[in-house]
Design a protein around this motif. Structure first.
Motif, short mmCIF file in Angstrom:
data_model
loop_
_atom_site.label_atom_id
_atom_site.label_comp_id
_atom_site.label_asym_id
_atom_site.label_seq_id
_atom_site.Cartn_x
_atom_site.Cartn_y
_atom_site.Cartn_z
N ALA A 102 0.84 -1.21 0.00
CA ALA A 102 0.00 0.00 0.00
C ALA A 102 0.86 1.25 0.00
N LEU A 103 1.96 1.21 0.74
CA LEU A 103 2.87 2.36 0.80
C LEU A 103 3.50 2.63 -0.56
N ASN A 104 3.92 1.59 -1.25
CA ASN A 104 4.51 1.77 -2.58
C ASN A 104 3.51 2.38 -3.56
N ILE A 105 2.27 1.90 -3.53
CA ILE A 105 1.22 2.45 -4.39
C ILE A 105 0.96 3.90 -4.01
N ALA A 106 0.86 4.17 -2.72
CA ALA A 106 0.58 5.52 -2.24
C ALA A 106 1.71 6.50 -2.57
N ASP A 107 2.95 6.03 -2.51
CA ASP A 107 4.09 6.88 -2.88
C ASP A 107 3.92 7.44 -4.28
N ASP A 108 3.68 6.54 -5.22
CA ASP A 108 3.52 6.96 -6.62
C ASP A 108 2.29 7.84 -6.79
N ALA A 109 1.20 7.46 -6.15
CA ALA A 109 -0.05 8.22 -6.26
C ALA A 109 0.11 9.63 -5.69
N ALA A 110 0.77 9.73 -4.53
CA ALA A 110 0.95 11.04 -3.89
C ALA A 110 1.84 11.94 -4.74
N GLU A 111 2.94 11.39 -5.20
CA GLU A 111 3.87 12.21 -6.00
C GLU A 111 3.21 12.70 -7.28
N SER A 112 2.50 11.83 -7.99
CA SER A 112 1.87 12.26 -9.23
C SER A 112 0.74 13.26 -8.97
N HIS A 113 -0.02 13.04 -7.91
CA HIS A 113 -1.11 13.97 -7.58
C HIS A 113 -0.56 15.36 -7.23
N LEU A 114 0.46 15.39 -6.38
CA LEU A 114 1.01 16.69 -5.97
C LEU A 114 1.74 17.38 -7.12
#
Length: 147
Positions: A102-114
């Motif tokens: 979940a952390l790996n998925i969230a890392d990519d999602a957070a970076e792309s969103h921001l």
């Protein structure tokens, strides 16, 4: 001349709007909230195992609030709490494989969103300078609070 109170108000409003947007995006893409993401990241930053106090310090929230976040991580199978090997008053929180995923998925999602939210206003160089300024401001505020 800029008013520092106006700057502070805008800074807080931007933070709230970014927080709410990123939280909703993480729930939709990674299935975790922003506080869960930050707690998992704090555990990872501490070699995959951290005390609640370590997570609390990294997140800059109270130990009680951190304990509630860790309870939710445990409930959702994202982290595991176990007895500290040398301190009976403390426990160790570890990432589970589900939490690491979940952390790996969230890392990519957070970076792309921001990057999408902020990239139209801030270049990479501007973002780097702003990050440096914010780190300096936070360090100074910690010194002031400690006095």
């Amino acid at each position: 001349m800029a008013r520092f109170t106006d700057m502070f108000t805008e800074l807080v409003r931007v933070e709230i709007e970014l927080w709410n947007g990123l939280d909703a995006h993480l729930v939709a893409t990674a299935g975790i909230t922003l506080p869960q993401f930050q707690a998992l990241d704090a555990i990872r930053a501490n070699s995959g195992q951290a005390r609640v106090q370590d997570i609390s310090q990294r997140m800059a929230i109270t130990v009680g609030a951190t304990s509630k976040v860790v309870d939710r991580l445990e409930r959702d199978g994202l982290a595991l709490r176990s007895a500290h090997p040398t301190d009976r008053r403390s426990s160790i929180v570890s990432l589970t494989s589900k939490g690491a995923s979940a952390l790996n998925i969230a890392d990519d999602a957070a970076e792309s969103h921001l990057r999408e939210e902020l990239g139209g206003v801030l270049s990479d160089d501007d973002a780097g300078r702003l990050l440096g300024d914010l780190v300096s401001l936070r360090a100074q505020s910690r010194v002031e609070v400690a006095k």
